[in-house]
Write a protein that holds these residues in place. Structure first.
Motif, mmCIF file in Angstrom:
data_model
loop_
_atom_site.group_PDB
_atom_site.id
_atom_site.type_symbol
_atom_site.label_atom_id
_atom_site.label_comp_id
_atom_site.label_asym_id
_atom_site.label_seq_id
_atom_site.Cartn_x
_atom_site.Cartn_y
_atom_site.Cartn_z
ATOM 1 N N ARG A 249 -10.191 18.204 -1.591
ATOM 2 C CA ARG A 249 -10.327 16.750 -1.548
ATOM 3 C C ARG A 249 -10.415 16.164 -2.957
ATOM 4 O O ARG A 249 -10.993 16.757 -3.862
ATOM 5 C CB ARG A 249 -11.562 16.339 -0.753
ATOM 6 C CG ARG A 249 -11.396 16.559 0.752
ATOM 7 C CD ARG A 249 -12.621 16.125 1.521
ATOM 8 N NE ARG A 249 -12.427 16.366 2.938
ATOM 9 C CZ ARG A 249 -12.110 15.427 3.833
ATOM 10 N NH1 ARG A 249 -11.973 14.158 3.443
ATOM 11 N NH2 ARG A 249 -11.940 15.724 5.104
ATOM 12 N N LEU A 250 -9.824 14.997 -3.101
ATOM 13 C CA LEU A 250 -9.934 14.216 -4.332
ATOM 14 C C LEU A 250 -10.869 13.042 -4.071
ATOM 15 O O LEU A 250 -10.827 12.432 -2.997
ATOM 16 C CB LEU A 250 -8.556 13.695 -4.763
ATOM 17 C CG LEU A 250 -7.556 14.750 -5.243
ATOM 18 C CD1 LEU A 250 -6.187 14.119 -5.460
ATOM 19 C CD2 LEU A 250 -8.040 15.402 -6.532
ATOM 20 N N HIS A 251 -11.697 12.721 -5.065
ATOM 21 C CA HIS A 251 -12.704 11.681 -4.876
ATOM 22 C C HIS A 251 -12.593 10.540 -5.888
ATOM 23 O O HIS A 251 -13.387 9.600 -5.820
ATOM 24 C CB HIS A 251 -14.102 12.293 -4.954
ATOM 25 C CG HIS A 251 -14.344 13.357 -3.914
ATOM 26 N ND1 HIS A 251 -14.565 13.074 -2.586
ATOM 27 C CD2 HIS A 251 -14.367 14.714 -4.018
ATOM 28 C CE1 HIS A 251 -14.734 14.202 -1.904
ATOM 29 N NE2 HIS A 251 -14.610 15.214 -2.751
ATOM 30 N N ASP A 252 -11.638 10.615 -6.824
ATOM 31 C CA ASP A 252 -11.520 9.556 -7.821
ATOM 32 C C ASP A 252 -10.081 9.085 -7.919
ATOM 33 O O ASP A 252 -9.138 9.867 -7.760
ATOM 34 C CB ASP A 252 -12.014 10.045 -9.189
ATOM 35 C CG ASP A 252 -11.186 11.217 -9.708
ATOM 36 O OD1 ASP A 252 -10.308 10.985 -10.557
ATOM 37 O OD2 ASP A 252 -11.396 12.347 -9.236
ATOM 38 N N VAL A 253 -9.921 7.817 -8.182
ATOM 39 C CA VAL A 253 -8.588 7.223 -8.194
ATOM 40 C C VAL A 253 -7.753 7.742 -9.363
ATOM 41 O O VAL A 253 -6.524 7.835 -9.273
ATOM 42 C CB VAL A 253 -8.688 5.683 -8.215
ATOM 43 C CG1 VAL A 253 -9.196 5.177 -9.566
ATOM 44 C CG2 VAL A 253 -7.358 5.032 -7.857
ATOM 45 N N GLU A 254 -8.410 8.119 -10.471
ATOM 46 C CA GLU A 254 -7.671 8.631 -11.616
ATOM 47 C C GLU A 254 -6.898 9.890 -11.256
ATOM 48 O O GLU A 254 -5.740 10.064 -11.659
ATOM 49 C CB GLU A 254 -8.619 8.906 -12.793
ATOM 50 C CG GLU A 254 -9.244 7.657 -13.416
ATOM 51 C CD GLU A 254 -10.405 7.102 -12.614
ATOM 52 O OE1 GLU A 254 -10.868 7.799 -11.676
ATOM 53 O OE2 GLU A 254 -10.847 5.986 -12.909
ATOM 54 N N SER A 255 -7.501 10.790 -10.507
ATOM 55 C CA SER A 255 -6.820 12.015 -10.097
ATOM 56 C C SER A 255 -5.676 11.714 -9.141
ATOM 57 O O SER A 255 -4.609 12.327 -9.215
ATOM 58 C CB SER A 255 -7.817 12.977 -9.430
ATOM 59 O OG SER A 255 -8.780 13.424 -10.358
#
Length: 258
Positions: A130-136
């Motif tokens: 899972r990704l949790h930040d918009v930058e990634s």
């Protein structure tokens, strides 16, 4: 059911020449990768290389080695050559573990192999987190994947998918939409041996060339890819000198903790 791990290992790395032989805590890197693969429950672990120096070192610590051609376009082509030359059965599960992943958790190798057993319609299995930040999500170097309800891949992309139309209407995403999961693809693959033989005969596909993502070739040819959420997040591999020092620090810290 048994499975085989193949570890492609090339000497000619542009950033770190001789990378598989670089020292990590008294062992060459390839020996650490081989040890992690042996801990995964695999019935067979094969190092695939085109370089005699790597083959000699692997022979010294008792690894099975398959010498392969030096002109393969990708690690998948090298994997297929090993499966063909070793006479692996059509349904044999073959897990590709990169030779620059000395910290890869054995549980992830096993997880990929077990996905192929649990999902008989899957030609290929891989993992995500899972990704949790918009930058990634916006980073094109981080490959995203969207899945159906059973975990089969719908698409892989370097673009932010799914695109939150209403929240990102101005075209400048500042945060992720609530309750919408985003996933990063983790590049470990398991294949049925027959799929490897098909793959190398498929020409590079349009989407593969546009996104520079080899797995899209399989999808464009109807191969289903199951994507399990990883049991644990793997540490990064070794691509640069900075990566090498980071991994050496991990080994040093482990030694101090004992």
């Amino acid at each position: 059911m048994s499975f085989t791990v193949v570890i492609p290992a090339r000497y000619a790395s542009t950033r770190l020449p001789g990378k598989p032989l670089l020292d990590l805590d008294g062992w060459p890197m390839i020996r650490h990768v081989h040890a992690r693969a042996c801990e995964s429950g695999a019935s067979r672990v094969i190092v695939a290389t085109d370089d005699e120096r790597i083959a000699d070192i692997c022979g010294d610590f008792g690894a099975e080695v398959a010498m392969t051609d030096s002109d393969h376009a990708s690690g998948t082509d090298r994997l297929e050559e090993v499966a063909r030359r070793c006479g692996l059965a059509a349904e044999e599960r073959v897990v590709n573990v990169q030779g620059d992943e000395p910290l890869i958790p054995p549980a992830l190798i096993n997880q990929v192999a077990q996905s192929l057993q649990r999902f008989p319609d899957a030609a290929i299995a891989t993992l995500c987190e899972r990704l949790h930040d918009v930058e990634s999500v916006l980073n094109p170097n981080i490959v995203k994947v969207v899945r159906d309800r059973e975990g089969y891949a719908l698409y892989f992309s370097r673009a932010p998918i799914p695109w939150a139309r209403d929240q990102w209407a101005d075209g400048t995403p500042a945060s992720l939409p609530p309750a919408t999961p985003y996933f990063r693809h983790i590049g470990i693959y398991g294949y049925r041996a027959r799929v490897l033989h098909d793959f190398v005969n498929w020409p590079p596909s349009l989407l593969e060339q546009v996104e520079s993502l080899e797995q899209l070739r399989a999808m464009e040819n109807g191969a289903r890819i199951h994507v399990d959420e990883a049991l644990e997040v793997p540490p990064g591999g070794v691509d640069t000198e900075a990566d090498l020092e980071r991994v050496r620090a991990v080994f040093q810290n482990r030694k101090q903790e004992k």
